[in-house]
Design an enzyme around this catalytic site. Structure first.
Site, PDB file in Angstrom:
ATOM      1  CG  HIS A  88      -2.023   0.945   1.223  1.00 18.32           C
ATOM      2  ND1 HIS A  88      -3.270   0.645   1.721  1.00 18.32           N
ATOM      3  CD2 HIS A  88      -2.112   2.226   0.779  1.00 18.32           C
ATOM      4  CE1 HIS A  88      -4.072   1.683   1.581  1.00 18.32           C
ATOM      5  NE2 HIS A  88      -3.381   2.657   1.010  1.00 18.32           N
ATOM      6  CG  LEU A 107       4.900   5.113  -5.711  1.00 17.65           C
ATOM      7  CD1 LEU A 107       5.511   4.169  -6.740  1.00 17.65           C
ATOM      8  CD2 LEU A 107       5.931   5.511  -4.680  1.00 17.65           C
ATOM      9  NE  ARG A 108       0.066  11.371  -2.756  1.00 12.90           N
ATOM     10  CZ  ARG A 108      -0.992  10.852  -2.157  1.00 12.90           C
ATOM     11  NH1 ARG A 108      -1.900  10.189  -2.862  1.00 12.90           N
ATOM     12  NH2 ARG A 108      -1.148  10.987  -0.868  1.00 12.90           N
ATOM     13  CG  ASN A 135      -4.917   7.597  -4.547  1.00 13.70           C
ATOM     14  OD1 ASN A 135      -3.860   6.990  -4.717  1.00 13.70           O
ATOM     15  ND2 ASN A 135      -5.212   8.177  -3.401  1.00 13.70           N
ATOM     16  CG  HIS A 186      -6.242   1.917   5.406  1.00 14.35           C
ATOM     17  ND1 HIS A 186      -7.609   1.763   5.378  1.00 14.35           N
ATOM     18  CD2 HIS A 186      -5.936   2.676   4.326  1.00 14.35           C
ATOM     19  CE1 HIS A 186      -8.114   2.393   4.343  1.00 14.35           C
ATOM     20  NE2 HIS A 186      -7.109   2.966   3.688  1.00 14.35           N
ATOM     21  CG  ASN A 238      -9.888   8.261   5.318  1.00 17.74           C
ATOM     22  OD1 ASN A 238     -10.401   7.469   6.101  1.00 17.74           O
ATOM     23  ND2 ASN A 238     -10.493   8.645   4.205  1.00 17.74           N
ATOM     24  CG  ASP A 287      -2.382   4.586   3.704  1.00 24.82           C
ATOM     25  OD1 ASP A 287      -2.270   4.980   2.519  1.00 24.82           O
ATOM     26  OD2 ASP A 287      -3.369   4.860   4.408  1.00 24.82           O
ATOM     27  CG  HIS A 332      -0.704  14.805   1.312  1.00 26.86           C
ATOM     28  ND1 HIS A 332      -1.473  14.588   0.186  1.00 26.86           N
ATOM     29  CD2 HIS A 332      -1.191  13.958   2.257  1.00 26.86           C
ATOM     30  CE1 HIS A 332      -2.390  13.669   0.454  1.00 26.86           C
ATOM     31  NE2 HIS A 332      -2.232  13.268   1.690  1.00 26.86           N
TER      32      HIS A 332
END
Length: 425
Positions: free
Chosen positions: A56, A59-60, A90, A230, A276, A303, A307
């Site tokens: 999980h 890597l954006r 995502n 998670h 989250n 996870d 950011h």
């Protein structure tokens, strides 16, 4: 290809021995090995583990390269002792087509620091309305086997059933972000005494537990594979325990931060602690640790959620949820579990590799085995400095904390990606 001789190293906690790495594999294991052409790594006091595998990771890339790239995230992973990571869908554009998952897979190969295995989206655009191209992603060069809308729950039970039925044809897995959205609207943290005192809208534990209960029933009915992302509550543990006792094909993960940090951290209003699912209570942590030890929870997964500064260093209500995890996960595992090397290898390498179907990973060092391994100094302690992390982001909840363990070396198919605690490239 350079040969490496790691001397006097403990393999998964066993008595010290030597490891010879040659031509991408473990060529020999035993005392007093000699190899005049090999580069020697002194393993005295160190422990060799099969390379860690993360189920999980965010890597954006593509889309948010300001927060992370496949290359920077791969470097962070290698420095954390990982040899393979599963990249969540995502991104922007979302990894819901063969083209996007192949792009992520190729970027991972080009970086060459860890094996990057893309996770495909379950639904188009993560919108939860219609299935994405699951078959095309499975047949692509990336060979996707895990699908997740992580960050969004597949809330529609009919759609979730269809997804489970679809992936059964190729023994795929649906990895669910368990959150009933109608119970978490506007939620800012765990619903409990702390949220009441702070006046913040709470995220109730039952929002997670209800979806897990529904989905294990669907997976049992279909006979398909379900993975729960998670897990964060004691109630979820009990739902999983009962499902496993019935033989449901379900696996589950817990993050390092849910094993260590409680909702009391929100009292600082520091957005670095916003995540989250949210940080829960000490009672939940105790249940999660027990479930990890007895196998109800199968995996520690980071996870890792980088950011950019503007998305984290702002008011709590507007901050994006998520924490860095790749470079600190093994240290947290050591802090929580102690030097239980076989358990750590099982929860952070063997089992995640098996779930993801990553051949050559999650295998203990032995003659003929691909040389995917990490070497750890368990006696070392380090104070986390966000500025020294390889990630492009700095949102670590462990800043200024002193944690046990240090990654000395990481090898990917016999090539070092980390030596003497530093990235090789």
């Amino acid at each position: 290809m350079t040969a490496y001789l790691i001397t006097s190293v403990s393999v998964v906690g066993a008595a010290p021995t030597d490891l010879l790495i040659r031509d991408g594999v473990i060529a020999a294991v035993g005392p007093d090995l000699t190899a005049p052409d090999a580069t020697v790594v002194d393993g005295t006091g160190l422990v060799a583990l099969p390379g860690l595998v993360d189920l999980h990771t965010h890597l954006r890339e593509p889309g948010r390269e300001d927060a992370e790239t496949v290359e920077s995230g791969s470097r962070a992973a290698a420095l954390g002792g990982y040899t393979a990571v599963c990249a969540m869908a995502n991104t922007s554009p979302v990894a819901d087509t063969a083209g996007v998952v192949e792009q992520v897979w190729r970027l991972g190969r080009e970086a060459g620091l860890v094996d990057v295995q893309p996770i495909g989206a379950v639904t188009v655009g993560l919108a939860g309305e219609r299935l994405a191209e699951l078959g095309a992603m499975a047949d692509s060069a990336a060979r996707v086997r895990i699908f997740s809308d992580d960050g969004h729950c597949v809330a529609d039970p009919k759609l979730m059933r269809r997804a489970l039925e679809y992936v059964k044809a190729f023994d795929g897995i649906i990895a669910q972000h368990a959150e009933e959205p109608r119970l978490t609207e506007g939620a800012q943290m765990h619903e409990g005494e702390v949220s009441t005192r702070l006046g913040l809208i709470g995220w109730p534990a039952v929002a997670e537990e209800a979806i897990i209960a529904r989905d294990v029933l669907l997976a049992e009915h279909v006979g398909s594979r379900l993975h729960v992302c998670h897990v964060s509550t004691a109630g979820s543990v009990e739902v999983l325990r009962q499902a496993k006792a019935r033989g449901v094909r379900v696996s589950a993960e817990v993050t390092p931060h849910h094993l260590l940090l409680t909702d009391e951290r929100a009292e600082s209003y520091d957005p670095v602690f916003k995540v989250n699912p949210p940080l829960r209570t000490s009672a939940d942590i105790a249940a999660l640790r027990a479930a990890l030890a007895d196998g109800v929870i199968d995996v520690i997964a980071t996870d890792h959620a980088p950011h950019a500064v503007e998305d984290k260093e702002c008011e709590w209500a507007y901050a994006r949820p998520g924490m860095l995890g790749l470079e600190t996960a093994l240290s947290i595992a050591l802090d929580v579990l102690g030097p239980e090397w076989d358990l750590i290898a099982e929860r952070m390498s063997r089992t995640p590799a098996r779930i993801a179907g990553l051949t050559g990973h999650g295998v203990d060092p032995a003659p003929g085995v691909p040389a995917n391994l990490t070497v750890v100094d368990p006696a070392a302690r380090r104070t986390i400095d966000p500025a020294e992390l390889a990630s492009r982001s700095r949102n670590t909840p462990y800043a200024r904390m002193t944690l046990p363990g240090r990654i000395v070396a990481t090898f990917l198919r016999g090539e070092p990606t980390v030596l003497d605690g530093k990235a090789v490239k």
